[in-house]
Design a protein around this motif. Structure first.
Motif, PDB file in Angstrom:
ATOM      1  N   PRO A 103       0.647  -1.498   0.038  1.00 19.89           N
ATOM      2  CA  PRO A 103       0.552   0.047   0.255  1.00 19.89           C
ATOM      3  C   PRO A 103       0.520   0.921  -0.102  1.00 19.89           C
ATOM      4  CG  PRO A 103       0.544  -1.203   2.223  1.00 19.89           C
ATOM      5  CD  PRO A 103       0.536  -2.093   1.087  1.00 19.89           C
ATOM      6  N   ALA A 104       1.729   0.880  -0.915  1.00 17.80           N
ATOM      7  CA  ALA A 104       3.412   2.271  -0.563  1.00 17.80           C
ATOM      8  C   ALA A 104       2.353   3.456  -1.874  1.00 17.80           C
ATOM      9  CB  ALA A 104       4.599   2.317  -1.007  1.00 17.80           C
ATOM     10  N   GLY A 105       1.691   3.238  -2.335  1.00 22.18           N
ATOM     11  CA  GLY A 105       1.070   4.663  -3.007  1.00 22.18           C
ATOM     12  C   GLY A 105       0.157   5.601  -2.569  1.00 22.18           C
ATOM     13  N   THR A 106      -0.262   5.431  -1.345  1.00 15.74           N
ATOM     14  CA  THR A 106      -1.472   5.551  -0.922  1.00 15.74           C
ATOM     15  C   THR A 106      -0.966   5.825   1.827  1.00 15.74           C
ATOM     16  OG1 THR A 106      -2.635   3.928   0.574  1.00 15.74           O
ATOM     17  CG2 THR A 106      -3.345   4.877  -1.682  1.00 15.74           C
ATOM     18  N   ASN A 107       0.315   5.251   1.268  1.00 10.42           N
ATOM     19  CA  ASN A 107       0.493   5.704   2.302  1.00 10.42           C
ATOM     20  C   ASN A 107       2.379   6.487   2.126  1.00 10.42           C
ATOM     21  OD1 ASN A 107      -0.816   3.818   4.100  1.00 10.42           O
ATOM     22  ND2 ASN A 107       0.371   2.359   4.230  1.00 10.42           N
ATOM     23  N   ASN A 108       1.851   6.510   1.456  1.00  9.80           N
ATOM     24  CA  ASN A 108       3.425   7.885   1.197  1.00  9.80           C
ATOM     25  C   ASN A 108       2.855   9.229   0.711  1.00  9.80           C
ATOM     26  OD1 ASN A 108       6.002   6.334   1.946  1.00  9.80           O
ATOM     27  ND2 ASN A 108       4.816   5.152   1.030  1.00  9.80           N
ATOM     28  N   ILE A 109       3.921  10.504   0.402  1.00 12.02           N
ATOM     29  CA  ILE A 109       3.307  11.529  -0.091  1.00 12.02           C
ATOM     30  C   ILE A 109       3.614  12.444  -1.385  1.00 12.02           C
ATOM     31  CG2 ILE A 109       2.890  14.296   0.127  1.00 12.02           C
ATOM     32  CD1 ILE A 109       2.637  13.247   3.212  1.00 12.02           C
ATOM     33  N   PHE A 110       2.924  12.216  -2.639  1.00 11.50           N
ATOM     34  CA  PHE A 110       4.140  11.970  -3.991  1.00 11.50           C
ATOM     35  C   PHE A 110       2.976  13.667  -4.216  1.00 11.50           C
ATOM     36  CE2 PHE A 110       3.013   8.087  -3.124  1.00 11.50           C
ATOM     37  CZ  PHE A 110       4.496   7.529  -3.659  1.00 11.50           C
ATOM     38  N   ASP A 111       4.164  15.114  -5.126  1.00  7.43           N
ATOM     39  CA  ASP A 111       3.225  16.046  -5.337  1.00  7.43           C
ATOM     40  C   ASP A 111       4.086  16.340  -6.330  1.00  7.43           C
ATOM     41  OD1 ASP A 111       2.166  18.345  -4.806  1.00  7.43           O
ATOM     42  OD2 ASP A 111       2.912  19.146  -3.810  1.00  7.43           O
ATOM     43  N   LEU A 112       3.852  16.723  -7.840  1.00  5.25           N
ATOM     44  CA  LEU A 112       4.587  17.573  -8.863  1.00  5.25           C
ATOM     45  C   LEU A 112       5.644  16.589  -8.983  1.00  5.25           C
ATOM     46  CD1 LEU A 112       4.301  20.982  -7.311  1.00  5.25           C
ATOM     47  CD2 LEU A 112       2.925  19.870  -9.143  1.00  5.25           C
ATOM     48  N   ASN A 113       5.486  14.823  -9.139  1.00  6.98           N
ATOM     49  CA  ASN A 113       6.551  14.644  -9.924  1.00  6.98           C
ATOM     50  C   ASN A 113       6.196  14.514 -11.112  1.00  6.98           C
ATOM     51  OD1 ASN A 113       8.295  13.091  -7.700  1.00  6.98           O
ATOM     52  ND2 ASN A 113       6.076  13.193  -6.897  1.00  6.98           N
ATOM     53  N   HIS A 114       7.154  14.786 -11.827  1.00  8.65           N
ATOM     54  CA  HIS A 114       7.111  14.523 -13.213  1.00  8.65           C
ATOM     55  C   HIS A 114       7.506  13.346 -13.921  1.00  8.65           C
ATOM     56  CE1 HIS A 114       5.785  19.054 -13.951  1.00  8.65           C
ATOM     57  NE2 HIS A 114       6.400  19.315 -12.597  1.00  8.65           N
ATOM     58  N   CYS A 115       6.501  12.738 -14.660  1.00 10.77           N
ATOM     59  CA  CYS A 115       7.667  11.374 -14.631  1.00 10.77           C
ATOM     60  C   CYS A 115       6.591  11.168 -16.106  1.00 10.77           C
ATOM     61  CB  CYS A 115       7.758  11.026 -13.725  1.00 10.77           C
ATOM     62  SG  CYS A 115       6.175  10.168 -13.353  1.00 10.77           S
ATOM     63  N   GLY A 116       7.394   9.963 -16.446  1.00 14.53           N
ATOM     64  CA  GLY A 116       6.286   9.015 -18.176  1.00 14.53           C
ATOM     65  C   GLY A 116       4.901   7.924 -17.591  1.00 14.53           C
ATOM     66  N   ASN A 117       6.082   7.632 -16.718  1.00 14.16           N
ATOM     67  CA  ASN A 117       4.569   6.388 -16.148  1.00 14.16           C
ATOM     68  C   ASN A 117       4.726   5.620 -14.401  1.00 14.16           C
ATOM     69  OD1 ASN A 117       7.525   4.549 -15.716  1.00 14.16           O
ATOM     70  ND2 ASN A 117       6.835   3.441 -17.844  1.00 14.16           N
ATOM     71  N   SER A 118       4.418   5.421 -13.779  1.00 13.85           N
ATOM     72  CA  SER A 118       4.214   5.125 -12.316  1.00 13.85           C
ATOM     73  C   SER A 118       3.113   3.389 -12.256  1.00 13.85           C
ATOM     74  CB  SER A 118       3.568   5.876 -11.854  1.00 13.85           C
ATOM     75  OG  SER A 118       2.436   6.860 -11.730  1.00 13.85           O
ATOM     76  N   SER A 119       3.046   3.126 -10.903  1.00 10.52           N
ATOM     77  CA  SER A 119       2.800   2.120 -10.602  1.00 10.52           C
ATOM     78  C   SER A 119       2.407   1.977  -9.067  1.00 10.52           C
ATOM     79  CB  SER A 119       3.110   0.602 -10.809  1.00 10.52           C
ATOM     80  OG  SER A 119       2.107  -0.339 -10.125  1.00 10.52           O
ATOM     81  N   PRO A 120       1.297   2.500  -8.542  1.00 12.82           N
ATOM     82  CA  PRO A 120       0.211   3.159  -9.699  1.00 12.82           C
ATOM     83  C   PRO A 120       0.141   3.667 -10.631  1.00 12.82           C
ATOM     84  CG  PRO A 120      -0.155   3.496  -7.091  1.00 12.82           C
ATOM     85  CD  PRO A 120       0.865   2.700  -7.413  1.00 12.82           C
ATOM     86  N   PRO A 121      -0.482   4.227 -11.367  1.00  9.09           N
ATOM     87  CA  PRO A 121      -0.709   4.933 -12.312  1.00  9.09           C
ATOM     88  C   PRO A 121      -1.119   6.632 -12.072  1.00  9.09           C
ATOM     89  CG  PRO A 121      -2.748   3.405 -13.011  1.00  9.09           C
ATOM     90  CD  PRO A 121      -1.720   3.277 -11.644  1.00  9.09           C
ATOM     91  N   THR A 122      -0.906   6.820 -11.372  1.00  9.24           N
ATOM     92  CA  THR A 122      -1.425   8.452 -10.800  1.00  9.24           C
ATOM     93  C   THR A 122      -0.535   8.990 -10.126  1.00  9.24           C
ATOM     94  OG1 THR A 122      -2.099   7.540  -8.481  1.00  9.24           O
ATOM     95  CG2 THR A 122      -3.431   7.305 -10.405  1.00  9.24           C
ATOM     96  N   LEU A 123       0.299   9.326 -10.108  1.00  8.57           N
ATOM     97  CA  LEU A 123       1.821   8.834  -9.322  1.00  8.57           C
ATOM     98  C   LEU A 123       2.141  10.318  -9.809  1.00  8.57           C
ATOM     99  CD1 LEU A 123       2.939   5.777  -7.614  1.00  8.57           C
ATOM    100  CD2 LEU A 123       0.787   7.872  -6.736  1.00  8.57           C
ATOM    101  N   CYS A 124       2.367  10.484 -12.131  1.00  6.14           N
ATOM    102  CA  CYS A 124       3.531  11.352 -12.116  1.00  6.14           C
ATOM    103  C   CYS A 124       2.065  12.248 -12.697  1.00  6.14           C
ATOM    104  CB  CYS A 124       3.234  10.652 -13.376  1.00  6.14           C
ATOM    105  SG  CYS A 124       4.854   9.097 -13.242  1.00  6.14           S
ATOM    106  N   VAL A 125       2.851  13.740 -12.901  1.00 12.58           N
ATOM    107  CA  VAL A 125       2.049  15.052 -13.617  1.00 12.58           C
ATOM    108  C   VAL A 125       2.766  15.159 -14.854  1.00 12.58           C
ATOM    109  CG1 VAL A 125       0.793  16.180 -11.340  1.00 12.58           C
ATOM    110  CG2 VAL A 125       3.761  16.671 -12.897  1.00 12.58           C
TER     111      VAL A 125
END
Length: 289
Positions: free
Chosen positions: A267-289
């Protein structure tokens, strides 16, 4: 040998000895070890147990153990060359407030710089092509506490092409700042936060490592990973273990990492904070802008 204060050891050839090349065991302080050569000794090239000692512009090579071993608090290790030593090129061993500046530590049998230290400062060192990690955090008990690496600062170091991690951490890696370092082409992770807490990784350039660029392992919490440039690493750009929590990833720029620029295993995708990371792909797929 026991020394009175303010001794000068200058332009000696301390080579092919059955023990250390130069050994300051620690009675005196404010000593100066300058422009010596310590080569092919059967133990450590230069061993510094005396506090507040300057180790400057020495050549330390082909020794059976460490190149330069420092356990004297408040010492300065500046512009030395440590290469082809059997163990670590540079070693800060259960020590406080030591400066490593402008050293070259290369092609040593284990690490470029092994650290078990409080308040260490490492600036503009080249820690390349070593048999282990570029920086290896170890731990020993000091005053009943496992010290590891605490409240230390790494700035503009070049940490490249080492056989293991660029920076190999431990749970006792706490409250350190890694700022503007180049960590490239290492044989495993770029920077491995192996359980360490409350570290700050800011403005580092982390490219083409065989493992993740930044690996946030189980039990690594409250770390700030901010404005790093993370490209073409081969175990994802930034990887978070499922049991890493309350880490902040903010404004990092990632591209070309395999398989993901950011991998936050549930569950690291919900237990950590992700803000304004510029990237092409992620897992889960909602972590990039």
């Amino acid at each position: 040998m026991g020394l009175d204060p303010r001794n000068l050891i200058f332009q000696n050839d301390a080579s092919e000895n059955a023990d250390e090349g130069i050994d300051l065991e620690g009675d005196g302080q404010h000593n100066y070890v300058i422009a010596n050569r310590a080569a092919a000794n059967q133990d450590v090239g230069i061993e510094v147990g005396s506090p507040n000692t300057l180790v400057l512009e020495n050549e330390v090579c082909n020794n059976a153990d460490e190149g330069i071993l420092v356990f004297g608090n408040g010492s300065w290790v500046i512009d030395n060359r440590a290469y082809n030593n059997g163990s670590d090129g540079l070693d800060a061993d259960i020590v406080d407030d030591v400066l490593f500046y402008g050293n070259v530590s290369t092609k040593n049998g284990i690490s470029g710089l092994e650290v078990d230290a409080l308040g260490l400062v490492a600036i503009r060192n080249k820690l390349n092509d070593n048999g282990g990690s570029g920086v290896d955090v170890t731990t020993s008990e000091s005053n009943g506490v496992d010290q590891g690496l605490t409240q230390s600062f790494f700035y503009e170091n070049e940490i490249s092409r080492n056989n293991a991690d660029g920076v190999h951490g431990r749970p006792e890696m706490l409250l350190n700042l890694f700022l503007a370092n180049d960590v490239d082409e290492n044989g495993d992770d770029g920077i491995d936060l192996d359980g360490g807490d409350a570290n700050r990784l800011v403005f580092n350039d982390i490219d083409d490592n065989d493992g993740p660029g930044i690996d946030v392992d189980e039990g690594s919490n409250f770390n700030l990973i901010d404005v790093n440039f993370v490209d073409t690493n081969h175990g994802s750009g930034i990887r978070l273990d499922p049991n890493a929590v309350i880490n902040v990833l903010r404004a990092n720029r990632l591209k070309g990492n395999t398989p993901f620029d950011i991998l936050a295993q549930p569950p690291a995708g919900t237990n950590n904070i992700f803000d304004l990371n510029h990237c092409g792909n992620s897992s889960p797929p909602t972590l990039c802008v």
